[in-house]
Write an enzyme that holds these catalytic residues in place. Structure first.
Site, PDB file in Angstrom:
ATOM      1  N   LYS A 116       0.813  -1.221   0.000  1.00 43.18           N
ATOM      2  CA  LYS A 116       0.000   0.000   0.000  1.00 43.18           C
ATOM      3  C   LYS A 116       0.847   1.271   0.000  1.00 43.18           C
ATOM      4  CE  LYS A 116      -4.212  -1.786   2.199  1.00 43.18           C
ATOM      5  NZ  LYS A 116      -3.941  -3.193   2.026  1.00 43.18           N
ATOM      6  N   GLU A 200      -2.738   6.473   7.961  1.00 40.28           N
ATOM      7  CA  GLU A 200      -3.594   7.356   7.160  1.00 40.28           C
ATOM      8  C   GLU A 200      -4.454   8.213   8.074  1.00 40.28           C
ATOM      9  OE1 GLU A 200      -6.053   5.116   4.535  1.00 40.28           O
ATOM     10  OE2 GLU A 200      -4.439   4.692   3.108  1.00 40.28           O
ATOM     11  N   HIS A 235     -13.848  -3.133   9.064  1.00 38.32           N
ATOM     12  CA  HIS A 235     -13.175  -2.891   7.784  1.00 38.32           C
ATOM     13  C   HIS A 235     -13.377  -4.019   6.778  1.00 38.32           C
ATOM     14  CE1 HIS A 235     -11.327   0.509   9.750  1.00 38.32           C
ATOM     15  NE2 HIS A 235     -10.830  -0.291  10.686  1.00 38.32           N
ATOM     16  N   ARG A 297      -6.660  -8.168  -8.897  1.00 38.29           N
ATOM     17  CA  ARG A 297      -7.353  -9.456  -9.028  1.00 38.29           C
ATOM     18  C   ARG A 297      -8.838  -9.193  -9.213  1.00 38.29           C
ATOM     19  NH1 ARG A 297      -9.834  -9.201  -4.189  1.00 38.29           N
ATOM     20  NH2 ARG A 297      -8.677  -8.443  -2.375  1.00 38.29           N
TER      21      ARG A 297
END
Length: 622
Positions: A116, A200, A235, A297
């Site tokens: 990420k 973040e 999440h 994917r």
């Protein structure tokens, strides 16, 4: 087009890929672990090969065994599905070097977007807006805590190699950062073999918007519009829909164009998803949508895109992998209607959504919508893999009709004896805020009380169970002998035990029309609104559980590994104190003190425990 295809996966995605492959005349090959020998995907394949014991690391994550199976079966191509090895660049390279066709993204793109932090740097350099945060290499805990302070709380800690909500924690204050970081690192290491994290800024009213993209080997890239995956728990996505509610055409064009640019930046080929986080405090606006990550994917939620576009995304994957161009140009791809997908899980919402494992003795799924399932009646839900039973997908002309149809389908789900989230899904789809389109990723957490009601049984359920226990016609005094007395009004009150609750009700009441009763292995079970309860007459031989409030025994809710113990035997603890952390199905489950008291009976760190094993005993102090 290839003539044979091995699917390096299991469950519903393997069944889904086989369905398209069969339609295209491709021979299908399954690989399976010992515990999966009787699963539907194994039986649906033209041939199947055993690749190891139940643990994923010794079977579905062992690329060497999968390649051996490909050689034995003379497979021409390998499709990884999603999860497991689907985003493993090393495995993709090994497949290609073996001379097989890889149905997935190029290894270079997988590496570029697989971490990420690196992906966000790449997107930033390509001119795609990214979420504010820290993506540096310094992983020292003190440094990360300092960076979190600079960003400003609340912050998100996210595993750089993460996905599916694993290795992710929201932290609201500095004093909670160290514990959250440690837990996040353990989960990331267990799930991805990489404990590194990024930080973040936590968006207060976040919407999760993602765009389906496809690229071909000739340089063509198109999008198939957006999906909204904002309904999440811990999440993890719960319900997905397409298109995104409240998305105007200008914002749609901007977000989809950004997704195409992101794919173009890595010369993307195949199916991919560009994920964005949006600040929805003032609705969806193009200047408040930021790149979050790319999944290289096929996604779990791809059926909603298939529904609104009329395209078979697996067929697109196979054709592109065979060297063909994109099946359609951008101008010929359009949105038609509304689609929603609900993920049916073997889990118990009333117990914090802990997975529910064991044999499926009864399974009935709705028939008026699309069902992508990987289990059947008689199969077993094991603790080794994700506990998703099926995906329920509805497609209607409008969002309102789509939500109503999917909610009705969830209410008709019947599974026994394992618990499912079907009733929870039905209530979520009927939620007023969801139906108004005012959703964000915190909706489920905010509305927990109304989405997960208390365990009080409603009269229609009790009544239906009671009536089933009374023989004959309640209006006929010769067959309805309950409370029969001469010259007096009959007493039709019936006692019934439903679970551990004994209820008394007038069995002459009319039962709910939507309630079904089934006899399952000699046990009477009542189904209503996606829930199931066993019932029988009360009997003295059934001992009620002791609940004197003086002592609480905390059992393991499922098989797992003890990864952390925060107290010692003999410690005095406060209500809510974290006692033991259990890792199961790659997720961490924390057991806390139910009241103030003294703790004992703790296991050893690293112990492998079974469901029901005592993990702690808390006794109130005198």
């Amino acid at each position: 087009m290839m003539d044979s295809l091995l699917v390096a996966n299991r469950g519903e995605i393997a069944c889904r890929i086989f369905r398209t492959a069969r339609r295209l005349g491709i021979r299908t090959i399954a690989v399976y672990s010992e515990i999966d020998a009787d699963m539907p995907f194994v039986k649906e394949a033209d041939e199947a090969h055993l690749i190891g014991p139940p643990a994923a690391r010794e079977s579905y994550l062992d690329g060497r065994k999968i390649l051996d199976a490909a050689r034995k079966s003379n497979a021409a191509a390998i499709h990884p599905g999603y999860g497991f090895l689907s985003e493993n660049a090393g495995f993709a390279e090994a497949v290609i070097e073996t001379g097989l066709v890889w149905i997935g993204a190029p290894p270079k793109a997988i590496r570029a977007m697989g971490l990420k932090d690196a992906a966000k740097r790449l997107m930033h350099n390509a001119g795609v807006a990214v979420t504010p945060g820290y993506m540096g290499d310094d992983q020292d805990g003190a440094h990360l805590a300092a960076e979190a302070g600079k960003i400003g709380y609340p912050v998100l800690i996210k595993a750089v190699a993460g996905g599916g909500g694993k290795g992710m924690r929201k932290v609201d204050a500095p004093d909670a950062f160290a514990d959250a970081l440690a837990s996040c690192r353990r989960e990331a290491q267990a799930s991805f073999g990489d404990e590194r994290v990024l930080l973040e800024k936590y968006i207060a009213n976040p919407r999760h918007i993602e765009v389906q993209i496809f690229g071909d080997v000739h340089g063509g890239i198109v999008h198939l519009f957006e999906r909204d995956c904002s309904l999440q728990r811990r999440h993890q996505k719960v319900i997905e829909e397409a298109p995104a509610p409240g998305m105007d055409e200008a914002t749609r064009r901007a977000v989809c164009a950004a997704a195409v640019e992101a794919a173009r930046a890595v010369d993307y080929v195949g199916a991919g998803t560009i994920e964005f986080v949006a600040d929805a405090s003032e609705g969806l606006r193009a200047d408040r949508v930021w790149f979050m990550e790319m999944n290289t994917r096929l996604q779990v939620e791809h059926p909603v895109t298939e529904a609104i576009t009329g395209e078979d995304l697996v067929e697109w994957q196979l054709r592109i992998a065979a060297g063909e161009g994109l099946p359609k140009p951008q101008g010929e791809i359009a949105i038609s209607g509304w689609a929603m997908e609900a993920r049916l899980y073997a889990e118990n919402p009333a117990s914090g959504f802990l997975p529910s494992t064991g044999p499926i003795r009864h399974l009935r799924l709705p028939v008026n919508i699309r069902i992508d399932s990987g289990v059947g009646q008689g199969n077993t839900v094991s603790p080794f893999y994700d506990p998703m039973l099926a995906k329920l997908i509805a497609h209607e002309p409008s969002r309102k009709r789509c939500a109503a149809k999917l909610a009705d389908a969830c209410r008709k789900v019947q599974v026994w004896p394992i618990k499912t989230n079907a009733g929870f899904l039905a209530r979520l789809l009927a939620d007023a805020d969801f139906n108004a389109g005012t959703l964000d990723t915190g909706l489920i957490e905010r509305h927990g009380d109304r989405l997960i009601p208390d365990s009080t049984l409603e009269d229609p359920v009790i009544c239906a169970a009671a009536r089933a226990l009374v023989p004959g016609d309640m209006s006929d005094p010769w067959t309805a002998l309950t409370g029969f007395r001469l010259a007096a009004e009959a007493d039709h009150r019936v006692a019934v035990r439903i679970g551990d609750t004994v209820c008394r009700i007038d069995a002459a009441k009319v039962a709910h029309d939507e309630i079904d009763i089934a006899m399952i292995d000699g046990e009477q079970v009542i189904f209503a609104d996606g829930e199931g309860w066993a019932f029988r007459p009360p009997d003295s031989s059934h001992a009620a559980s002791r609940d004197d409030g003086e002592e609480s025994v905390l059992p393991a809710p499922m098989p797992g590994l003890i990864v952390a113990i925060d107290v010692k035997n003999g410690d005095t603890v406060r209500k809510g104190r974290k006692l033991v952390t259990l890792e199961a199905m790659k997720m961490e489950h924390t057991l806390r003190a139910p009241f103030d008291g003294v703790v004992s009976g703790l296991p050893k760190p690293g112990a492998q425990v079974h469901e029901g094993d005592v993990l702690a005993v808390v006794e109130k102090e005198e």
